[in-house]
Enzyme design. Structure first.
Site, PDB file in Angstrom:
ATOM      1  N   HIS A   1       1.383   4.879  -2.294  1.00  0.00           N
ATOM      2  CA  HIS A   1       0.856   5.753  -3.343  1.00  0.00           C
ATOM      3  C   HIS A   1       1.982   6.475  -4.080  1.00  0.00           C
ATOM      4  O   HIS A   1       2.847   7.092  -3.449  1.00  0.00           O
ATOM      5  CB  HIS A   1      -0.096   6.788  -2.738  1.00  0.00           C
ATOM      6  CG  HIS A   1      -1.376   6.212  -2.240  1.00  0.00           C
ATOM      7  ND1 HIS A   1      -2.515   6.153  -3.013  1.00  0.00           N
ATOM      8  CD2 HIS A   1      -1.707   5.665  -1.039  1.00  0.00           C
ATOM      9  CE1 HIS A   1      -3.501   5.604  -2.307  1.00  0.00           C
ATOM     10  NE2 HIS A   1      -3.032   5.293  -1.108  1.00  0.00           N
TER      11      HIS A   1
ATOM     12  N   HIS B   1      -9.762   0.649  -0.483  1.00  0.00           N
ATOM     13  CA  HIS B   1      -9.636   1.484   0.707  1.00  0.00           C
ATOM     14  C   HIS B   1     -10.933   1.363   1.516  1.00  0.00           C
ATOM     15  O   HIS B   1     -12.007   1.707   1.034  1.00  0.00           O
ATOM     16  CB  HIS B   1      -9.436   2.951   0.325  1.00  0.00           C
ATOM     17  CG  HIS B   1      -8.029   3.317  -0.008  1.00  0.00           C
ATOM     18  ND1 HIS B   1      -7.451   3.030  -1.216  1.00  0.00           N
ATOM     19  CD2 HIS B   1      -7.081   3.966   0.720  1.00  0.00           C
ATOM     20  CE1 HIS B   1      -6.200   3.485  -1.226  1.00  0.00           C
ATOM     21  NE2 HIS B   1      -5.954   4.056  -0.072  1.00  0.00           N
TER      22      HIS B   1
ATOM     23  N   GLU C   1     -10.992   3.119   7.013  1.00  0.00           N
ATOM     24  CA  GLU C   1     -10.049   4.185   7.370  1.00  0.00           C
ATOM     25  C   GLU C   1     -10.855   5.395   7.842  1.00  0.00           C
ATOM     26  O   GLU C   1     -11.005   5.637   9.023  1.00  0.00           O
ATOM     27  CB  GLU C   1      -9.164   4.544   6.175  1.00  0.00           C
ATOM     28  CG  GLU C   1      -8.092   5.582   6.500  1.00  0.00           C
ATOM     29  CD  GLU C   1      -7.340   6.055   5.271  1.00  0.00           C
ATOM     30  OE1 GLU C   1      -6.276   6.666   5.451  1.00  0.00           O
ATOM     31  OE2 GLU C   1      -7.813   5.847   4.138  1.00  0.00           O
TER      32      GLU C   1
ATOM     33  N   ASP D   1       1.850   9.216  -5.921  1.00  0.00           N
ATOM     34  CA  ASP D   1       1.815  10.663  -5.722  1.00  0.00           C
ATOM     35  C   ASP D   1       2.021  11.051  -4.263  1.00  0.00           C
ATOM     36  O   ASP D   1       2.014  12.237  -3.925  1.00  0.00           O
ATOM     37  CB  ASP D   1       0.513  11.269  -6.256  1.00  0.00           C
ATOM     38  CG  ASP D   1      -0.736  10.576  -5.740  1.00  0.00           C
ATOM     39  OD1 ASP D   1      -0.607   9.550  -5.047  1.00  0.00           O
ATOM     40  OD2 ASP D   1      -1.847  11.047  -6.026  1.00  0.00           O
TER      41      ASP D   1
ATOM     42  N   GLY E   1      -9.418   8.165  -2.590  1.00  0.00           N
ATOM     43  CA  GLY E   1     -10.043   9.461  -2.353  1.00  0.00           C
ATOM     44  C   GLY E   1     -10.898   9.428  -1.101  1.00  0.00           C
ATOM     45  O   GLY E   1     -10.799   8.514  -0.273  1.00  0.00           O
TER      46      GLY E   1
ATOM     47  N   ASP F   1       1.952   3.782   3.069  1.00  0.00           N
ATOM     48  CA  ASP F   1       0.879   4.614   2.540  1.00  0.00           C
ATOM     49  C   ASP F   1       1.439   5.747   1.680  1.00  0.00           C
ATOM     50  O   ASP F   1       1.463   5.649   0.466  1.00  0.00           O
ATOM     51  CB  ASP F   1      -0.010   5.162   3.652  1.00  0.00           C
ATOM     52  CG  ASP F   1      -1.356   5.647   3.132  1.00  0.00           C
ATOM     53  OD1 ASP F   1      -1.698   5.348   1.965  1.00  0.00           O
ATOM     54  OD2 ASP F   1      -2.079   6.316   3.893  1.00  0.00           O
TER      55      ASP F   1
ATOM     56  N   HIS G   1       0.860  -1.187   0.000  1.00  0.00           N
ATOM     57  CA  HIS G   1       0.000   0.000   0.000  1.00  0.00           C
ATOM     58  C   HIS G   1       0.894   1.234   0.000  1.00  0.00           C
ATOM     59  O   HIS G   1       1.265   1.769   1.047  1.00  0.00           O
ATOM     60  CB  HIS G   1      -0.915  -0.008   1.224  1.00  0.00           C
ATOM     61  CG  HIS G   1      -2.037   0.978   1.142  1.00  0.00           C
ATOM     62  ND1 HIS G   1      -3.366   0.604   1.098  1.00  0.00           N
ATOM     63  CD2 HIS G   1      -2.050   2.329   1.080  1.00  0.00           C
ATOM     64  CE1 HIS G   1      -4.135   1.676   1.021  1.00  0.00           C
ATOM     65  NE2 HIS G   1      -3.344   2.747   1.006  1.00  0.00           N
TER      66      HIS G   1
END
Length: 397
Positions: free
Chosen positions: A27, A213, A216, A29, A186, A322, A25
């Site tokens: 990302h 996701h 969370e 960006d 998102g 993350d 997991h």
């Protein structure tokens, strides 16, 4: 004992970065180097809050450390802004893998939303191809240098947009050419998987892996929909499944004896029971969870994070960073955090790593090779005459 005391109380005889790791997991960006952001921003005239690498990195950390997932996500405005050309995407992807290797990762999955990188005219397929080129460049170089590395792409559909079916089709087009899974990303609360049912149905019909996701920013219903509608093979974070676990202190055990004050009987609700009994992997990101407030219900600080409860009660827990930029972390840092907070030893870190290897979106043969490589490394480390378990234990105790 304060958390400051925990952070300075032990000194293991190995470097956490040397341990072989699997990152599930992570990302794209959320993992840029601050200097790269500065360089790319200068090329396109994008204004940044800071223009020195160290200061910019600190700005990202402070901005993300708000206890709000919404504010956490706002920091991505700057990283996404500089990821709009083929050359920029290649560079970011290449450096992303190099940084993983520096942390000891041997297999990783990088996730991102292709729809966010089209401002300069790139097509969805252009985006995937550019990122794959950067990943390939880094992997080829690392493998040639003797560092085993393989990376898979997870393409994400943004929850608030209406492009999930198009992104699902994109994932299927690039199946076997770098893309190994599908995700939705998102704002979680208010945008449940049911809004993307058509995309998930298409992926299920084509037997394509999904990780969603869930658990969370939203709670148990989010996890339930991820499983039932998203057919999730893994849960992104998933930590709020702990809200479906009850601990009864002062209870009587099966022999009629009263349990001690710090021991309780654990009772699982239907969602938690389903997740645990089926071994659905949880992609837990401890530092990020604290930043976004995902675990706020359980208390403040890492010692109140429910990860240890999940580990001790038999959930399939994996560890990931993350967003390495926003959280200023790596898997090594996350491991160290858990060792300090919960007195985990090498066997615990091995278990968490093997969980991740066995949950990777790669063929069985590759998973078996990962498991063998990781076991061999830990066996050598545990058998090393210089390794002293007593020295490893938290001396604060």
């Amino acid at each position: 004992m304060t958390e400051e005391m925990i952070h300075t109380a032990y000194d293991p005889e190995f470097d956490f970065r040397d341990l072989p790791k699997v990152s599930l997991h992570d990302h794209l960006d959320g993992g840029l180097r601050p200097q790269t952001i500065i360089d790319l921003a200068a090329e396109i005239g994008h204004e940044l809050p800071e223009t020195e690498a160290e200061a910019l990195g600190e700005w990202f950390r402070e901005s993300a450390d708000s206890g709000s997932l919404t504010r956490y996500l706002e920091t991505f405005e700057h990283t996404v802004a500089v990821m709009q050309t083929r050359d920029a995407l290649i560079r970011v992807a290449r450096e992303f893998v190099e940084d993983l290797a520096e942390d000891g990762v041997i297999y990783g999955e990088v996730r991102y939303a292709p729809e966010q990188h089209r401002r300069e005219g790139l097509s969805l397929d252009d985006v995937v191809d550019a990122i794959q080129e950067g990943l390939d460049q880094a992997c080829e170089k690392l493998n040639a240098e003797g560092h085993p590395m393989q990376i898979g792409q997870i393409v994400s559909a943004m929850r608030h947009s209406d492009q999930s079916v198009e992104i699902a089709k994109l994932a299927l087009r690039h199946r076997g050419r770098g893309v190994v899974g599908f995700d939705i990303a998102g704002a979680e609360d208010g945008f449940p998987p049911s809004k993307m049912k058509e995309a998930f149905d298409l992926l299920a019909e084509n037997l394509f892996p999904t990780t969603v996701h869930a658990g969370e920013a939203a709670g148990l219903e989010s996890i339930k929909e991820a499983i039932l509608i998203g057919r999730a093979q893994r849960l992104g974070h998933g930590v709020r499944v702990a809200e479906d676990i009850e601990i009864e202190f002062g209870a009587i055990d099966e022999n009629g004896e009263e349990l001690s004050d710090d021991t309780g009987l654990v009772s699982l609700g239907p969602v938690a029971n389903w997740v645990r009994e089926r071994g659905i992997p949880l992609e837990v990101c401890p530092s990020s969870n604290l930043q976004t407030g995902a675990t706020a219900k359980f208390g403040e600080g890492i010692t109140n994070h429910p990860i240890d409860l999940l580990v001790q009660t038999g959930f399939n827990v994996t560890i990931s960073p993350d967003n390495r930029l926003m959280s200023q972390t790596t898997i090594s840092d996350e491991f160290e955090l858990l060792v300090e907070a919960f007195d985990y030893d090498l066997e615990d870190l091995l278990d968490l790593t093997l969980n991740a290897a066995e949950a990777a979106f790669v063929p069985l043969e590759m998973r078996e090779l990962l498991v063998e490589y990781i076991n061999d490394y830990y066996d050598n480390l545990l058998d090393d005459e210089d390794y002293d378990e007593d020295e490893y234990e938290n001396v604060a105790d």
